[in-house]
Write an enzyme that holds these catalytic residues in place. Structure first.
Site, PDB file in Angstrom:
ATOM      1  N   LYS A 115     -31.765  -9.178  26.182  1.00 39.20           N
ATOM      2  CA  LYS A 115     -31.685  -8.428  27.441  1.00 39.20           C
ATOM      3  C   LYS A 115     -30.286  -7.913  27.728  1.00 39.20           C
ATOM      4  O   LYS A 115     -30.113  -6.845  28.327  1.00 39.20           O
ATOM      5  CB  LYS A 115     -32.170  -9.305  28.599  1.00 39.20           C
ATOM      6  CG  LYS A 115     -33.665  -9.587  28.550  1.00 39.20           C
ATOM      7  CD  LYS A 115     -34.120 -10.361  29.774  1.00 39.20           C
ATOM      8  CE  LYS A 115     -35.634 -10.564  29.748  1.00 39.20           C
ATOM      9  NZ  LYS A 115     -36.131 -11.247  30.954  1.00 39.20           N
ATOM     10  N   LYS A 202     -42.627  -5.662  21.993  1.00 41.23           N
ATOM     11  CA  LYS A 202     -43.423  -6.141  23.111  1.00 41.23           C
ATOM     12  C   LYS A 202     -43.618  -5.035  24.153  1.00 41.23           C
ATOM     13  O   LYS A 202     -42.701  -4.250  24.415  1.00 41.23           O
ATOM     14  CB  LYS A 202     -42.722  -7.343  23.756  1.00 41.23           C
ATOM     15  CG  LYS A 202     -43.514  -8.015  24.861  1.00 41.23           C
ATOM     16  CD  LYS A 202     -42.710  -9.173  25.436  1.00 41.23           C
ATOM     17  CE  LYS A 202     -43.421  -9.772  26.640  1.00 41.23           C
ATOM     18  NZ  LYS A 202     -42.641 -10.847  27.267  1.00 41.23           N
ATOM     19  N   LYS A 205     -41.923  -3.309  30.787  1.00 40.94           N
ATOM     20  CA  LYS A 205     -41.725  -2.464  31.964  1.00 40.94           C
ATOM     21  C   LYS A 205     -40.537  -1.532  31.782  1.00 40.94           C
ATOM     22  O   LYS A 205     -40.475  -0.450  32.382  1.00 40.94           O
ATOM     23  CB  LYS A 205     -41.464  -3.334  33.199  1.00 40.94           C
ATOM     24  CG  LYS A 205     -42.555  -4.322  33.544  1.00 40.94           C
ATOM     25  CD  LYS A 205     -42.087  -5.247  34.666  1.00 40.94           C
ATOM     26  CE  LYS A 205     -43.095  -6.327  34.973  1.00 40.94           C
ATOM     27  NZ  LYS A 205     -42.648  -7.242  36.042  1.00 40.94           N
TER      28      LYS A 205
END
Length: 339
Positions: A115, A202, A205
């Site tokens: 991230k 994956k 969003k």
């Protein structure tokens, strides 16, 4: 203090664009656990702000996740739905657990590396430390089970390590075996739903392409169009699960069909093996619309016409959550030596 036997805790971040992966990997499983467990389901707004959120959007997204829980079938009268920031024990316990957790443990967390990207120095401290808050979320309810996707198993292992170290560190003051070591619940044939544009990544969003995901706001036409354009290959579907190896796009779509239908991948291939995607994709779209449309319709109704009910549900849930969490945190204070 008596230990719960079958208490589930889990949560979803209110960061917008709830998608099929959130539904199949989390929310749908939450619904199924209601009959067998005592369930506490959180909208984890404290986790959401590890990256900057527009305040108005955060409020709207928090209500949207709560609406998704209810629309999917979670009963807020029998189980608890609330947003994390309403229960201060989460953050307070997280500080104590910060002093139990070790820097080396956090440094091994792959989610932070993914991230934060290349510029880790610019990431918030919260993003680095949020696995400890996740541990506090679980342990403050002394939860015994946590439904998680494969990508969250590492964080649950950290929660178990923190719980074990707390129990050991404070054993002489009543801490021995205080926190149960939570067990993972990984269920269903599509626990990890991948991007429709790249079957090796994956569903997310944050993906810049809206074509990569089916959201819980999509219309029937949107769903059909996204599935029609989903990444596949020129070969027909194989007749065995082994034949999906090396075919990420095909494997993803078969897994989605299996999860929506509640069957194994082998059963999907028994019906569609040897057929082209021109046959399979319309069938998948029809199934997805049938499963998702009632949920999206009810979410839309609540968000447009019944936000007062959503807010009241969150407040009532928070009161019930505090009734569990506050005595646990009070006992932790005593074990640690606070007066």
């Amino acid at each position: 203090m008596n230990k719960p036997q079958n208490r589930v805790f889990s949560g979803v971040q209110p960061t917008g664009n709830l998608h099929l992966g959130n539904y199949l990997g989390a929310i749908r499983n939450f619904v199924g656990l209601q009959d067998t467990h005592e369930c506490i389901y959180c909208v984890v707004d404290l986790h959401a702000i590890t990256a900057w959120q527009d305040p108005k959007e955060l409020a709207a997204n928090t209500r949207e996740v709560a609406a998704a829980y209810i629309a999917a079938g979670i009963d807020p009268e029998k189980h608890i739905i609330f947003n994390q920031s309403k229960v201060s024990a989460h953050a307070e316990l997280a500080w104590i657990l910060n002093c139990v957790a070790r820097v080396g443990w956090l440094s091994r967390m792959t989610q932070f590396k993914d991230k934060a990207g290349k510029d880790r120095e610019a990431a918030s401290v919260g993003l680095y430390d949020y696995p400890v808050l996740m541990a506090a979320d679980i342990l403050v309810y002394r939860a015994t089970h946590v439904p998680v996707g494969e990508d969250q198993k590492q964080h649950l292992e950290l929660s178990r390590d923190i719980a074990q170290k707390f129990n050991n560190d404070f054993a002489v003051n009543g801490g021995a075996d205080f926190f149960p070591l939570p067990e993972p619940l990984i269920m269903g044939p599509a626990t990890r739903v991948m991007s429709l544009r790249d079957g090796t990544k994956k569903m997310s969003k944050s993906d810049p392409s809206n074509w990569s995901r089916i959201t819980l706001k999509d219309t029937a036409d949107d769903i059909a169009a996204k599935i029609r354009k989903a990444q596949t290959d020129p070969d027909p579907l194989p007749e065995t699960v082994e034949g999906l190896e090396g075919r990420a796009g095909a494997d993803n779509l078969v897994g989605i069909y299996a999860a929506l239908a509640g069957i194994a991948k082998a059963e999907v291939l028994k019906e569609f093996g040897g057929k082209q995607f021109g046959v399979f994709k319309p069938a998948l779209a029809e199934l997805a619309v049938a499963r998702l449309s009632p949920i999206t319709g009810e979410m839309k109704r609540m968000m447009e016409n019944d936000q007062g009910y959503i807010d009241a549900t969150l407040e009532k849930g928070a009161e019930r959550a505090r009734a569990i969490a506050d005595p646990v945190y009070k006992r932790v204070r005593e074990i640690v030596g606070f007066i």
